[in-house]
Structure formats: structure tokens, C-alpha cells
Design an enzyme around this catalytic site. Structure first.
Site, mmCIF file in Angstrom:
data_model
loop_
_atom_site.group_PDB
_atom_site.id
_atom_site.type_symbol
_atom_site.label_atom_id
_atom_site.label_comp_id
_atom_site.label_asym_id
_atom_site.label_seq_id
_atom_site.Cartn_x
_atom_site.Cartn_y
_atom_site.Cartn_z
ATOM 1 N N LYS A 1 7.510 10.286 -4.859
ATOM 2 C CA LYS A 1 7.991 9.660 -5.976
ATOM 3 C C LYS A 1 8.000 10.546 -6.972
ATOM 4 O O LYS A 1 7.522 11.444 -7.100
ATOM 5 C CB LYS A 1 7.404 8.365 -5.895
ATOM 6 C CG LYS A 1 7.244 7.452 -4.745
ATOM 7 C CD LYS A 1 6.843 6.340 -4.652
ATOM 8 C CE LYS A 1 6.923 5.199 -3.441
ATOM 9 N NZ LYS A 1 6.166 4.015 -3.399
ATOM 10 N N TYR B 1 14.793 -0.480 -1.574
ATOM 11 C CA TYR B 1 13.624 -1.704 -1.715
ATOM 12 C C TYR B 1 14.104 -3.029 -1.711
ATOM 13 O O TYR B 1 13.517 -4.186 -2.264
ATOM 14 C CB TYR B 1 12.939 -1.456 -3.238
ATOM 15 C CG TYR B 1 12.194 -0.383 -3.010
ATOM 16 C CD1 TYR B 1 11.031 -0.441 -1.972
ATOM 17 C CD2 TYR B 1 12.080 0.922 -3.839
ATOM 18 C CE1 TYR B 1 9.991 0.721 -1.911
ATOM 19 C CE2 TYR B 1 11.225 1.842 -3.836
ATOM 20 C CZ TYR B 1 10.295 1.813 -2.936
ATOM 21 O OH TYR B 1 9.363 2.853 -2.959
ATOM 22 N N ARG C 1 2.538 7.470 8.371
ATOM 23 C CA ARG C 1 1.979 6.229 7.401
ATOM 24 C C ARG C 1 0.479 6.484 7.432
ATOM 25 O O ARG C 1 -0.024 6.131 6.142
ATOM 26 C CB ARG C 1 2.172 4.825 8.051
ATOM 27 C CG ARG C 1 3.660 4.381 8.082
ATOM 28 C CD ARG C 1 4.149 3.817 6.666
ATOM 29 N NE ARG C 1 3.570 2.489 6.512
ATOM 30 C CZ ARG C 1 3.658 1.641 5.340
ATOM 31 N NH1 ARG C 1 4.714 2.133 4.559
ATOM 32 N NH2 ARG C 1 3.179 0.586 4.912
ATOM 33 N N THR D 1 -1.469 1.265 0.491
ATOM 34 C CA THR D 1 -0.392 1.349 -0.535
ATOM 35 C C THR D 1 -1.251 1.762 -1.922
ATOM 36 O O THR D 1 -0.687 2.293 -2.785
ATOM 37 C CB THR D 1 0.311 -0.120 -0.667
ATOM 38 O OG1 THR D 1 1.117 -0.250 0.514
ATOM 39 C CG2 THR D 1 1.124 -0.042 -1.833
ATOM 40 N N ASN E 1 2.151 5.621 -6.595
ATOM 41 C CA ASN E 1 1.486 5.988 -5.265
ATOM 42 C C ASN E 1 2.050 7.128 -4.706
ATOM 43 O O ASN E 1 1.786 7.238 -3.447
ATOM 44 C CB ASN E 1 1.197 4.710 -4.430
ATOM 45 C CG ASN E 1 2.508 4.358 -3.948
ATOM 46 O OD1 ASN E 1 3.576 4.648 -4.356
ATOM 47 N ND2 ASN E 1 2.107 3.071 -3.289
ATOM 48 N N HIS F 1 6.611 7.521 -0.496
ATOM 49 C CA HIS F 1 6.937 6.277 0.294
ATOM 50 C C HIS F 1 7.087 6.878 1.866
ATOM 51 O O HIS F 1 7.480 7.948 1.926
ATOM 52 C CB HIS F 1 8.486 6.003 -0.079
ATOM 53 C CG HIS F 1 9.197 5.114 1.190
ATOM 54 N ND1 HIS F 1 8.845 3.698 1.160
ATOM 55 C CD2 HIS F 1 9.943 5.503 2.115
ATOM 56 C CE1 HIS F 1 9.788 3.315 2.249
ATOM 57 N NE2 HIS F 1 10.307 4.173 2.924
ATOM 58 N N GLU G 1 16.611 3.516 6.807
ATOM 59 C CA GLU G 1 16.508 4.481 5.480
ATOM 60 C C GLU G 1 17.140 5.736 5.747
ATOM 61 O O GLU G 1 17.804 6.208 4.753
ATOM 62 C CB GLU G 1 15.223 4.407 5.156
ATOM 63 C CG GLU G 1 14.370 3.214 4.666
ATOM 64 C CD GLU G 1 12.783 2.903 4.481
ATOM 65 O OE1 GLU G 1 12.274 4.046 4.883
ATOM 66 O OE2 GLU G 1 12.349 1.773 4.262
HETATM 67 P P1 DAT Z 1 4.241 0.833 0.881
HETATM 68 O O1 DAT Z 1 4.803 1.832 0.056
HETATM 69 O O2 DAT Z 1 2.820 1.108 1.167
HETATM 70 O O3 DAT Z 1 4.807 0.488 2.137
HETATM 71 P P2 DAT Z 1 5.160 -1.805 0.060
HETATM 72 O O4 DAT Z 1 6.388 -1.553 1.004
HETATM 73 O O5 DAT Z 1 4.476 -3.190 0.358
HETATM 74 O O6 DAT Z 1 3.975 -0.616 0.252
HETATM 75 O O7 DAT Z 1 5.763 -1.756 -1.510
HETATM 76 C C1 DAT Z 1 6.643 -0.906 -1.872
HETATM 77 C C2 DAT Z 1 6.106 0.045 -3.131
HETATM 78 O O8 DAT Z 1 6.206 -1.289 -4.191
HETATM 79 C C3 DAT Z 1 4.603 0.403 -3.066
HETATM 80 O O9 DAT Z 1 4.627 1.660 -2.769
HETATM 81 C C4 DAT Z 1 4.259 0.209 -4.692
HETATM 82 C C5 DAT Z 1 4.928 -1.064 -5.081
HETATM 83 N N1 DAT Z 1 4.069 -2.095 -4.911
HETATM 84 C C6 DAT Z 1 3.665 -2.842 -4.053
HETATM 85 N N2 DAT Z 1 3.061 -3.727 -4.219
HETATM 86 C C7 DAT Z 1 2.702 -3.858 -5.414
HETATM 87 C C8 DAT Z 1 1.986 -4.359 -6.512
HETATM 88 N N3 DAT Z 1 1.126 -5.314 -5.839
HETATM 89 N N4 DAT Z 1 1.816 -4.016 -7.548
HETATM 90 C C9 DAT Z 1 2.499 -3.028 -7.984
HETATM 91 N N5 DAT Z 1 3.417 -2.234 -7.105
HETATM 92 C C10 DAT Z 1 3.254 -2.612 -5.825
HETATM 93 MG MG MG Z 2 6.731 -0.195 2.465
#
Ligand code: DAT
Ligand code: MG
Length: 148
Positions: free
Chosen positions: A9, A49, A85, A91, A112, A115, A126
Site C-alpha cells: 500500500k 474494495y 495471509r 488487520t 497496514n 493487502h 483480484e
Molecule cells: P484485511 O486487509 O486484513 O483483509 P479487511 O478486508 O477487513 O482487512 O479491510 C480492508 C482494509 O480496510 C484493511 O486492510 C484496512 C481497512 N480497514 C478495515 N477495517 C478498518 C477499521 N475498522 N478502521 C480503519 N480501517 C479499516
Molecule cells: Mg480483506
């Protein structure tokens, strides 16, 4: 063999962590079968997303992902989705285990660094979105000594 999709990212690129992050996948034994650097536009960010549209963090997530270039990779190996993963970690960097990418380099829930596809179905969707030209097929000689 599976192929999964990851991207470093904007925060990871800006912090100079692309090499460090890619190194973790390479030394694990996974194979890079696609790579590109790009600035994500709103259309691609929204498609990628789509599952999060409507959530409170969605607008900030799209703004962040489109704010600065990213580096995308297609990664191949046995159980590549799950293994990736595991390398990436939880996350939120404050909760991610030490030894994972997010656990070792981050303290944020949003910034973070990386992805990774969460299932084979997500990976296929994807990869089609980010690598419509397809990925590479080539023998990785060290696979002989990577998988028993
Ligand atoms: P991951 O990237 O671990 O698969 P995710 O698919 O639930 O997580 O969410 C996609 C991204 O969105 C994640 O990397 C960071 C952001 N995100 C998720 N939950 C969040 C939250 N509660 N507050 C801020 N950003 C968040
Ligand atoms: Mg995800």
C-alpha cells in the site's frame, strides 16, 4: 498450486518497505509471477474494495489507497492464499503477531502496508482485476527443494 494477489500500500511504498516485504515472500519459498507499480484510480480502488462499500472506514480507505503509488504482485505456491495471509498478519498492526509484516512494522488499523487476498475466490477476482493481461508461467528450480 495457488496464485494469490498482494499489493504494498502507499504507506509501505513511501516508507521504503517494498524490498523488506517482498523478501519475506521470496525467502518463504513463494514465487513471484507478476509485478507492477501503479497509481490506483478511484475506479480500480472501488472495484477492489467493493465488499467494504458503505462501511464507516470506506471513504478514508479509498482516499488512502489512491493517494500515492502502490506495488502489486501475483504470488504463487502451495496454499499461497493462506500462507500469504499468515505472513501478513492481523488487520490492525497493534494486534498483529510479531513476526508478521503488520506485526513487525505497523501500529495502525488503516495504514497496514499490505493487502493480501482472503480466499481463493477473492484471489481469482483480484488477479483478473489487477492483472487482466495474466501472470507468468515459469519453472522455479528451487521448488524441488521447497516442497516435499
Ligand atoms: P484485511 O486487509 O486484513 O483483509 P479487511 O478486508 O477487513 O482487512 O479491510 C480492508 C482494509 O480496510 C484493511 O486492510 C484496512 C481497512 N480497514 C478495515 N477495517 C478498518 C477499521 N475498522 N478502521 C480503519 N480501517 C479499516
Ligand atoms: Mg480483506
Amino acid at each position: 498450486m495457488e496464485t494469490t494477489f498482494i499489493f504494498v500500500k502507499p504507506d509501505g511504498v513511501q516508507r521504503g518497505l517494498v524490498g523488506e516485504i517482498l523478501n519475506r515472500f521470496e525467502r518463504k519459498g513463494l514465487q513471484v509471477v507478476g509485478a507492477k507499480m501503479l497509481r490506483v484510480d478511484e475506479d480500480l480502488a472501488g472495484k477492489h474494495y467493493a465488499e467494504h462499500e458503505g462501511k464507516p472506514f470506506y471513504p478514508g480507505l479509498i482516499k488512502f489507497i489512491t493517494s500515492s503509488p502502490i506495488m502489486a504482485f501475483a504470488i504463487r505456491g502451495v496454499d499461497a492464499v493462506t500462507v500469504s495471509r499468515t505472513l501478513i498478519g492481523a488487520t490492525n498492526g497493534r494486534k498483529a503477531d510479531p513476526g508478521t509484516i503488520r506485526g513487525d512494522f505497523g501500529l495502525s488499523g488503516g495504514f497496514n502496508m499490505i493487502h493480501g487476498s482472503d480466499s481463493i475466490e477473492s484471489a481469482n477476482r483480484e488477479l483478473a482485476l489487477w492483472f487482466p493481461e495474466g501472470t507468468l508461467e515459469y519453472d522455479k528450480s528451487s521448488n524441488l527443494w521447497t516442497y516435499d
